[in-house]
Design a protein around this motif. Structure first.
Motif, PDB file in Angstrom:
ATOM      1  N   SER A  96       0.841  -1.208   0.000  1.00  0.00           N
ATOM      2  CA  SER A  96       0.000   0.000   0.000  1.00  0.00           C
ATOM      3  C   SER A  96       0.877   1.259   0.000  1.00  0.00           C
ATOM      4  O   SER A  96       0.538   2.274  -0.617  1.00  0.00           O
ATOM      5  CB  SER A  96      -0.931   0.002   1.218  1.00  0.00           C
ATOM      6  N   TRP A  97       2.036   1.164   0.655  1.00  0.00           N
ATOM      7  CA  TRP A  97       2.941   2.328   0.670  1.00  0.00           C
ATOM      8  C   TRP A  97       3.529   2.533  -0.719  1.00  0.00           C
ATOM      9  O   TRP A  97       3.587   3.653  -1.220  1.00  0.00           O
ATOM     10  CB  TRP A  97       4.059   2.123   1.695  1.00  0.00           C
ATOM     11  N   ALA A  98       3.942   1.424  -1.342  1.00  0.00           N
ATOM     12  CA  ALA A  98       4.550   1.520  -2.678  1.00  0.00           C
ATOM     13  C   ALA A  98       3.563   2.152  -3.659  1.00  0.00           C
ATOM     14  O   ALA A  98       3.937   2.994  -4.478  1.00  0.00           O
ATOM     15  CB  ALA A  98       4.957   0.136  -3.158  1.00  0.00           C
ATOM     16  N   ALA A  99       2.301   1.770  -3.566  1.00  0.00           N
ATOM     17  CA  ALA A  99       1.273   2.314  -4.473  1.00  0.00           C
ATOM     18  C   ALA A  99       1.069   3.806  -4.224  1.00  0.00           C
ATOM     19  O   ALA A  99       1.042   4.612  -5.162  1.00  0.00           O
ATOM     20  CB  ALA A  99      -0.044   1.563  -4.290  1.00  0.00           C
ATOM     21  N   MET A 100       0.967   4.190  -2.960  1.00  0.00           N
ATOM     22  CA  MET A 100       0.762   5.612  -2.638  1.00  0.00           C
ATOM     23  C   MET A 100       1.961   6.444  -3.069  1.00  0.00           C
ATOM     24  O   MET A 100       1.828   7.528  -3.646  1.00  0.00           O
ATOM     25  CB  MET A 100       0.528   5.775  -1.131  1.00  0.00           C
ATOM     26  N   ALA A 101       3.151   5.906  -2.833  1.00  0.00           N
ATOM     27  CA  ALA A 101       4.363   6.650  -3.182  1.00  0.00           C
ATOM     28  C   ALA A 101       4.451   6.841  -4.696  1.00  0.00           C
ATOM     29  O   ALA A 101       4.803   7.919  -5.183  1.00  0.00           O
ATOM     30  CB  ALA A 101       5.593   5.913  -2.671  1.00  0.00           C
TER      31      ALA A 101
END
Ligand code: 6PG
Length: 239
Positions: A118-123
């Motif tokens: 989820s962090w990779a997608a948001m970033a």
């Protein structure tokens, strides 16, 4: 070349001529974008099919025809692995293309698959917003298609297919028992040009299903204002 209601389809004798055509298409799209907007923002596909095209783009006869200083390279999806993992789409492109061309490091926008999904997608979505602005228009999105009709990491029956707002999401793919990071249909369909590269007999059946109107994920790619092109070889040709 034959008209196809899901965009324009061009059929080539074999995988080699398909790769040559795709490399020429990339060069032409880059020149057009740079002439119009002084840059070319392209999302590359993962998988095996486009590797021959990427290798050609690294060769002298093609590489010298691209103004790499004005090219921004991104990915349509990434596996949730480290960048040096054998399954990494970044690693694949770095091997055959990025390590061989004079593209500025800052112009290579890698999806950080090694971080929490989820962090990779948001970033990545934040990086896209900074690069593309609010209209989120890629100059070119290159896509492949799996034999189940998936494209990027938009697999049949997965949550990401339903996303109508976000540009990048994490997507759990049950059949692979794996998380993926993927562009969504809204940002793919906002592109100025979307081009599929499809090769091999296993792709003939899903292509025929899409041509018959079945809403497989790859068949849901319909650029709002942009142009859709399918570059396929004879083995994958549904006709
Ligand atoms: C990936 C790709 C995926 C790929 C298709 C076709 O990360 O694997 O984004 O959508 O394009 O699976 O893969 P092949 O070209 O290897 O058949």
């Amino acid at each position: 070349m034959s008209d196809w209601r899901n965009g324009e389809i061009k059929v080539y004798a074999d995988a080699d001529t398909l790769a040559q055509a795709a490399a020429g298409h990339f060069v032409a799209q880059a020149a057009e974008a740079i002439a119009a907007r002084d840059r070319f923002v392209v999302a590359l596909s993962g998988g095996a099919t486009p590797r021959a095209t990427y290798a050609l783009l690294a060769s002298w006869s093609y590489a010298t025809r691209v103004d790499w200083l004005r090219v921004h390279i991104l990915w349509g999806d990434e596996r949730c692995v480290s960048p040096d993992h054998r399954n990494s789409n970044y690693r694949s492109v770095h091997q055959v293309l990025l390590s061989k061309i004079p593209i500025p490091t800052v112009n290579v926008h890698r999806i950080r698959g090694e971080t929490e999904p989820s962090w990779a997608a948001m970033a990545y979505e934040s990086e896209l917003e900074t690069l593309l602005g609010s209209d989120g228009r890629f100059d070119l999105v290159l896509l492949g298609m799996g034999d189940d009709g998936h494209t990027a990491s938009l697999f049949p029956g997965t949550v990401a297919l339903e996303e109508q707002t976000r540009w990048v999401v994490e997507n759990y793919v049950e059949k692979l028992n794996a998380w993926r990071i993927t562009l969504t249909l809204p940002i793919i369909n906002a592109a100025r040009q979307v081009t599929f590269l499809v090769s091999g007999t296993p792709k003939a059946e899903p292509l025929a299903r899409i041509q018959a109107g079945e809403p497989l994920p790859a068949g849901l790619v319909r650029p709002t204002e942009g142009k859709l092109t399918w570059l396929v070889d004879q083995q994958a040709n549904p006709e």
